[in-house]
Write a protein that holds these residues in place. Structure first.
Motif, mmCIF file in Angstrom:
data_model
loop_
_atom_site.group_PDB
_atom_site.id
_atom_site.type_symbol
_atom_site.label_atom_id
_atom_site.label_comp_id
_atom_site.label_asym_id
_atom_site.label_seq_id
_atom_site.Cartn_x
_atom_site.Cartn_y
_atom_site.Cartn_z
ATOM 1 N N GLY A 133 -37.177 17.272 27.820
ATOM 2 C CA GLY A 133 -37.763 15.999 28.239
ATOM 3 C C GLY A 133 -39.238 16.080 28.575
ATOM 4 N N CYS A 134 -39.919 17.164 28.141
ATOM 5 C CA CYS A 134 -41.359 17.270 28.425
ATOM 6 C C CYS A 134 -42.112 16.210 27.612
ATOM 7 N N SER A 135 -42.916 15.410 28.302
ATOM 8 C CA SER A 135 -43.618 14.310 27.632
ATOM 9 C C SER A 135 -45.096 14.621 27.400
ATOM 10 N N LEU A 136 -45.530 15.843 27.673
ATOM 11 C CA LEU A 136 -46.975 16.129 27.641
ATOM 12 C C LEU A 136 -47.532 16.309 26.230
ATOM 13 N N ARG A 137 -46.671 16.786 25.304
ATOM 14 C CA ARG A 137 -47.084 16.887 23.893
ATOM 15 C C ARG A 137 -48.375 17.693 23.715
ATOM 16 N N CYS A 138 -48.485 18.850 24.325
ATOM 17 C CA CYS A 138 -49.677 19.698 24.146
ATOM 18 C C CYS A 138 -49.798 20.071 22.667
ATOM 19 N N PRO A 139 -50.978 19.905 22.066
ATOM 20 C CA PRO A 139 -51.153 20.340 20.675
ATOM 21 C C PRO A 139 -50.875 21.844 20.570
ATOM 22 N N GLY A 140 -50.067 22.225 19.568
ATOM 23 C CA GLY A 140 -49.743 23.645 19.385
ATOM 24 C C GLY A 140 -48.629 24.130 20.293
ATOM 25 N N CYS A 141 -47.920 23.222 20.962
ATOM 26 C CA CYS A 141 -46.793 23.601 21.836
ATOM 27 C C CYS A 141 -45.831 24.526 21.096
ATOM 28 N N HIS A 142 -45.442 25.632 21.769
ATOM 29 C CA HIS A 142 -44.514 26.591 21.153
ATOM 30 C C HIS A 142 -43.060 26.140 21.302
ATOM 31 N N SER A 143 -42.809 25.083 22.062
ATOM 32 C CA SER A 143 -41.422 24.712 22.380
ATOM 33 C C SER A 143 -41.151 23.223 22.158
ATOM 34 N N PRO A 144 -41.424 22.688 20.960
ATOM 35 C CA PRO A 144 -41.196 21.252 20.741
ATOM 36 C C PRO A 144 -39.731 20.853 20.885
ATOM 37 N N GLU A 145 -38.831 21.832 20.858
ATOM 38 C CA GLU A 145 -37.417 21.513 21.083
ATOM 39 C C GLU A 145 -37.200 20.989 22.505
ATOM 40 N N LEU A 146 -38.187 21.203 23.384
ATOM 41 C CA LEU A 146 -38.058 20.716 24.765
ATOM 42 C C LEU A 146 -38.557 19.286 24.918
ATOM 43 N N TRP A 147 -39.073 18.687 23.870
ATOM 44 C CA TRP A 147 -39.617 17.325 23.991
ATOM 45 C C TRP A 147 -38.517 16.260 24.136
ATOM 46 N N PRO A 148 -37.483 16.233 23.280
ATOM 47 C CA PRO A 148 -36.476 15.156 23.436
ATOM 48 C C PRO A 148 -35.654 15.338 24.714
ATOM 49 N N THR B 148 -45.069 24.315 35.004
ATOM 50 C CA THR B 148 -45.342 22.923 34.646
ATOM 51 C C THR B 148 -46.616 22.842 33.811
ATOM 52 N N GLY B 149 -46.643 21.866 32.912
ATOM 53 C CA GLY B 149 -47.861 21.592 32.155
ATOM 54 C C GLY B 149 -48.804 20.674 32.907
ATOM 55 N N LEU B 150 -48.375 20.182 34.066
ATOM 56 C CA LEU B 150 -49.253 19.356 34.900
ATOM 57 C C LEU B 150 -50.216 20.249 35.677
ATOM 58 N N PRO C 251 -51.622 22.507 31.328
ATOM 59 C CA PRO C 251 -51.102 22.363 29.966
ATOM 60 C C PRO C 251 -51.512 23.542 29.078
ATOM 61 N N TRP C 252 -50.841 23.671 27.951
ATOM 62 C CA TRP C 252 -51.209 24.674 26.952
ATOM 63 C C TRP C 252 -52.426 24.171 26.178
ATOM 64 N N VAL C 253 -53.515 24.956 26.212
ATOM 65 C CA VAL C 253 -54.708 24.642 25.426
ATOM 66 C C VAL C 253 -54.998 25.887 24.595
HETATM 67 S S1 SF4 Z 1 -46.612 23.510 25.978
HETATM 68 FE FE1 SF4 Z 1 -45.156 23.193 27.665
HETATM 69 S S2 SF4 Z 1 -46.055 21.481 28.825
HETATM 70 FE FE2 SF4 Z 1 -47.027 21.458 26.792
HETATM 71 S S3 SF4 Z 1 -45.770 20.093 25.514
HETATM 72 FE FE3 SF4 Z 1 -44.977 22.161 25.222
HETATM 73 S S4 SF4 Z 1 -43.300 22.339 26.685
HETATM 74 FE FE4 SF4 Z 1 -44.573 20.599 27.348
#
Ligand code: SF4
Length: 156
Positions: free
Chosen positions: A25-40, A96-98, A116-118
């Protein structure tokens, strides 16, 4: 609160062996996120209190910490579960990405990774990272512990 998986983690919290929960349920959508399976939000399966307790029963002799990778968007549930871990004498951590979380949530945490992941700045082992790993109770930044791990890895 759904998790995609749980795992035993050795590097996410320095000097601890952690039981880690990857929360959906992560809503942050960081570009290049390694875990997009965590978004829904509805990926994975529900982490009920019974399941959490049974996993603590199973692993509590092997671990010293419980870490949630996400889940701050379910603050009440997270506090409930963190309290159960603390009651067993385990340390508690949140990734947290916050850039910060509420004082209420922090009062239940020993460790907190913020930011966040940058990709161009890198993660905790990078000297240029935007992320901070806090020892919450002592208000100490512990990023150097991740950077030391990286130096040791690079030493032949
Ligand atoms: S990198 Fe982490 S905080 Fe950023 S979108 Fe992916 S799961 Fe969320």
């Amino acid at each position: 609160m759904n998790i995609y998986k749980y795992d035993i983690l050795f590097q996410e919290v320095p000097n601890h062996i952690s039981l880690g929960f990857y929360v959906c349920g992560c809503s942050l959508r960081c570009p290049g996120c390694h875990s997009p399976e965590l978004w829904p939000e509805n990926n994975g399966y529900a982490l009920s209190e019974d399941l959490f307790e049974s996993l603590l029963d199973r692993y509590s002799q092997k671990i010293t910490c419980v870490v949630f990778l996400g889940g701050e968007w379910h603050p009440q549930k997270l506090v409930q579960l963190l309290s159960k871990a603390s009651a067993r004498g385990l340390k508690t951590a949140l990734y947290t990405g916050l850039n910060d979380v509420s004082p209420e949530l922090k009062s239940h945490l020993d460790f907190l990774k913020c930011g966040p992941w940058v990709a161009r700045l890198g993660g905790l082992s990078s000297q240029t990272t935007n992320q901070i790993f806090w020892d919450v109770k002592n208000a100490l930044k512990l990023n150097h512990l991740f950077q030391q791990q990286e130096i040791i890895k690079e030493t032949p």
